[in-house]
Design a protein around this motif. Sequence first.
Motif, PDB file in Angstrom:
ATOM      1  N   THR A  24      43.099  32.449  54.504  1.00 11.22           N
ATOM      2  CA  THR A  24      43.030  33.457  53.447  1.00 11.22           C
ATOM      3  C   THR A  24      42.236  34.653  53.944  1.00 11.22           C
ATOM      4  O   THR A  24      41.329  34.524  54.766  1.00 11.22           O
ATOM      5  CB  THR A  24      42.348  32.932  52.172  1.00 11.22           C
ATOM      6  OG1 THR A  24      40.990  32.615  52.461  1.00 11.22           O
ATOM      7  CG2 THR A  24      43.067  31.733  51.602  1.00 11.22           C
ATOM      8  N   THR A  25      42.603  35.804  53.441  1.00 12.94           N
ATOM      9  CA  THR A  25      41.817  37.019  53.635  1.00 12.94           C
ATOM     10  C   THR A  25      41.548  37.583  52.250  1.00 12.94           C
ATOM     11  O   THR A  25      42.468  37.727  51.443  1.00 12.94           O
ATOM     12  CB  THR A  25      42.563  38.044  54.506  1.00 12.94           C
ATOM     13  OG1 THR A  25      42.729  37.495  55.820  1.00 12.94           O
ATOM     14  CG2 THR A  25      41.787  39.351  54.611  1.00 12.94           C
ATOM     15  N   VAL A  79      47.803  38.136  44.680  1.00 11.78           N
ATOM     16  CA  VAL A  79      48.264  38.035  46.059  1.00 11.78           C
ATOM     17  C   VAL A  79      48.781  39.404  46.487  1.00 11.78           C
ATOM     18  O   VAL A  79      49.539  40.045  45.755  1.00 11.78           O
ATOM     19  CB  VAL A  79      49.384  36.983  46.203  1.00 11.78           C
ATOM     20  CG1 VAL A  79      49.994  37.003  47.595  1.00 11.78           C
ATOM     21  CG2 VAL A  79      48.857  35.595  45.876  1.00 11.78           C
ATOM     22  N   ALA A  80      48.371  39.858  47.673  1.00 14.07           N
ATOM     23  CA  ALA A  80      48.843  41.137  48.200  1.00 14.07           C
ATOM     24  C   ALA A  80      49.864  40.956  49.326  1.00 14.07           C
ATOM     25  O   ALA A  80      50.769  41.764  49.476  1.00 14.07           O
ATOM     26  CB  ALA A  80      47.660  41.956  48.712  1.00 14.07           C
ATOM     27  N   ILE A 101      47.432  34.187  53.592  1.00 16.01           N
ATOM     28  CA  ILE A 101      47.591  34.715  52.242  1.00 16.01           C
ATOM     29  C   ILE A 101      46.462  35.712  52.019  1.00 16.01           C
ATOM     30  O   ILE A 101      45.282  35.356  52.104  1.00 16.01           O
ATOM     31  CB  ILE A 101      47.533  33.596  51.183  1.00 16.01           C
ATOM     32  CG1 ILE A 101      48.575  32.519  51.499  1.00 16.01           C
ATOM     33  CG2 ILE A 101      47.741  34.181  49.787  1.00 16.01           C
ATOM     34  CD1 ILE A 101      48.442  31.277  50.649  1.00 16.01           C
ATOM     35  N   VAL A 102      46.829  36.964  51.773  1.00 17.35           N
ATOM     36  CA  VAL A 102      45.856  38.031  51.549  1.00 17.35           C
ATOM     37  C   VAL A 102      45.747  38.269  50.048  1.00 17.35           C
ATOM     38  O   VAL A 102      46.762  38.457  49.372  1.00 17.35           O
ATOM     39  CB  VAL A 102      46.278  39.332  52.272  1.00 17.35           C
ATOM     40  CG1 VAL A 102      45.276  40.456  52.009  1.00 17.35           C
ATOM     41  CG2 VAL A 102      46.431  39.085  53.769  1.00 17.35           C
ATOM     42  N   PHE A 103      44.508  38.236  49.545  1.00 19.81           N
ATOM     43  CA  PHE A 103      44.252  38.420  48.122  1.00 19.81           C
ATOM     44  C   PHE A 103      43.497  39.715  47.857  1.00 19.81           C
ATOM     45  O   PHE A 103      42.591  40.073  48.605  1.00 19.81           O
ATOM     46  CB  PHE A 103      43.385  37.279  47.572  1.00 19.81           C
ATOM     47  CG  PHE A 103      44.067  35.944  47.547  1.00 19.81           C
ATOM     48  CD1 PHE A 103      44.894  35.583  46.493  1.00 19.81           C
ATOM     49  CD2 PHE A 103      43.869  35.034  48.576  1.00 19.81           C
ATOM     50  CE1 PHE A 103      45.516  34.346  46.464  1.00 19.81           C
ATOM     51  CE2 PHE A 103      44.478  33.794  48.554  1.00 19.81           C
ATOM     52  CZ  PHE A 103      45.307  33.447  47.495  1.00 19.81           C
ATOM     53  N   ARG A 104      43.851  40.380  46.764  1.00 30.08           N
ATOM     54  CA  ARG A 104      43.044  41.483  46.245  1.00 30.08           C
ATOM     55  C   ARG A 104      41.977  40.844  45.367  1.00 30.08           C
ATOM     56  O   ARG A 104      42.289  40.033  44.482  1.00 30.08           O
ATOM     57  CB  ARG A 104      43.885  42.443  45.410  1.00 30.08           C
ATOM     58  CG  ARG A 104      43.014  43.569  44.814  1.00 30.08           C
ATOM     59  CD  ARG A 104      43.751  44.351  43.739  1.00 30.08           C
ATOM     60  NE  ARG A 104      42.825  45.200  43.039  1.00 30.08           N
ATOM     61  CZ  ARG A 104      42.584  46.479  43.332  1.00 30.08           C
ATOM     62  NH1 ARG A 104      43.237  47.059  44.322  1.00 30.08           N
ATOM     63  NH2 ARG A 104      41.711  47.181  42.636  1.00 30.08           N
ATOM     64  N   CYS A 105      40.729  41.212  45.602  1.00 27.65           N
ATOM     65  CA  CYS A 105      39.604  40.654  44.846  1.00 27.65           C
ATOM     66  C   CYS A 105      38.725  41.779  44.323  1.00 27.65           C
ATOM     67  O   CYS A 105      38.727  42.886  44.851  1.00 27.65           O
ATOM     68  CB  CYS A 105      38.764  39.739  45.747  1.00 27.65           C
ATOM     69  SG  CYS A 105      39.681  38.384  46.495  1.00 27.65           S
ATOM     70  N   THR A 106      37.953  41.451  43.304  1.00 28.24           N
ATOM     71  CA  THR A 106      36.998  42.390  42.739  1.00 28.24           C
ATOM     72  C   THR A 106      35.603  41.781  42.817  1.00 28.24           C
ATOM     73  O   THR A 106      35.415  40.607  42.467  1.00 28.24           O
ATOM     74  CB  THR A 106      37.341  42.690  41.259  1.00 28.24           C
ATOM     75  OG1 THR A 106      38.674  43.203  41.193  1.00 28.24           O
ATOM     76  CG2 THR A 106      36.372  43.699  40.657  1.00 28.24           C
ATOM     77  N   TRP A 107      34.637  42.582  43.265  1.00 21.15           N
ATOM     78  CA  TRP A 107      33.241  42.147  43.338  1.00 21.15           C
ATOM     79  C   TRP A 107      32.740  41.865  41.922  1.00 21.15           C
ATOM     80  O   TRP A 107      33.013  42.610  40.985  1.00 21.15           O
ATOM     81  CB  TRP A 107      32.412  43.255  43.986  1.00 21.15           C
ATOM     82  CG  TRP A 107      30.946  43.024  43.932  1.00 21.15           C
ATOM     83  CD1 TRP A 107      30.194  42.297  44.804  1.00 21.15           C
ATOM     84  CD2 TRP A 107      30.026  43.545  42.966  1.00 21.15           C
ATOM     85  NE1 TRP A 107      28.874  42.322  44.438  1.00 21.15           N
ATOM     86  CE2 TRP A 107      28.749  43.077  43.313  1.00 21.15           C
ATOM     87  CE3 TRP A 107      30.160  44.335  41.835  1.00 21.15           C
ATOM     88  CZ2 TRP A 107      27.611  43.397  42.563  1.00 21.15           C
ATOM     89  CZ3 TRP A 107      29.036  44.650  41.098  1.00 21.15           C
ATOM     90  CH2 TRP A 107      27.778  44.182  41.462  1.00 21.15           C
ATOM     91  N   VAL A 108      32.000  40.754  41.780  1.00 23.58           N
ATOM     92  CA  VAL A 108      31.408  40.382  40.494  1.00 23.58           C
ATOM     93  C   VAL A 108      29.888  40.494  40.564  1.00 23.58           C
ATOM     94  O   VAL A 108      29.259  41.105  39.702  1.00 23.58           O
ATOM     95  CB  VAL A 108      31.822  38.951  40.079  1.00 23.58           C
ATOM     96  CG1 VAL A 108      31.077  38.504  38.825  1.00 23.58           C
ATOM     97  CG2 VAL A 108      33.334  38.876  39.862  1.00 23.58           C
TER      98      VAL A 108
END
Length: 160
Positions: A24-25, A79-80, A101-108
Amino acid sequence: MATPDFVLALRERIGHAPLPLVGTTAVVFRDEKVLLGKRADNGAWQAIAGIVEPGEEPADAAARECMEEAGVVVSVDRVALVHQLPRITYLNGDQVDYLEIVFRCTWVSGEPHPADGELTEVGFYDLAEMDEVDREHVRKIALALAEDDAAHFHGGRAGR
């Protein structure tokens, strides 16, 4: 990067033969900045990445890697990109075929820091400051940047 125990156990049985693994990225955004880390093993700047453990959901692996490597909590948004990386042969002869699998994530929460020794530097950077990031990682970041885009898939029959 530390090799997971399950990979070491498999290597005892299969030697250097090609091993299919899921990686994963996590492309993590905070305001207009992206989380990047400088790898301890080769000095490359990239998004946070790692191997999915047996039985682990890939999105959970992406979030876990962000905490383990950079000390930040993230939400995994979508998923991006899904693609097969070219076979990697490590210096010791081990061969690996990664499905990434590359994911778009948001800092929490949490302030980024090199948490487990896999990164020597880590922080949030302006997208315009990505001149030291290799072209493939810039592409992953660009695909994750568009919030409403569908996931991208590489080549093969599905890509035709």
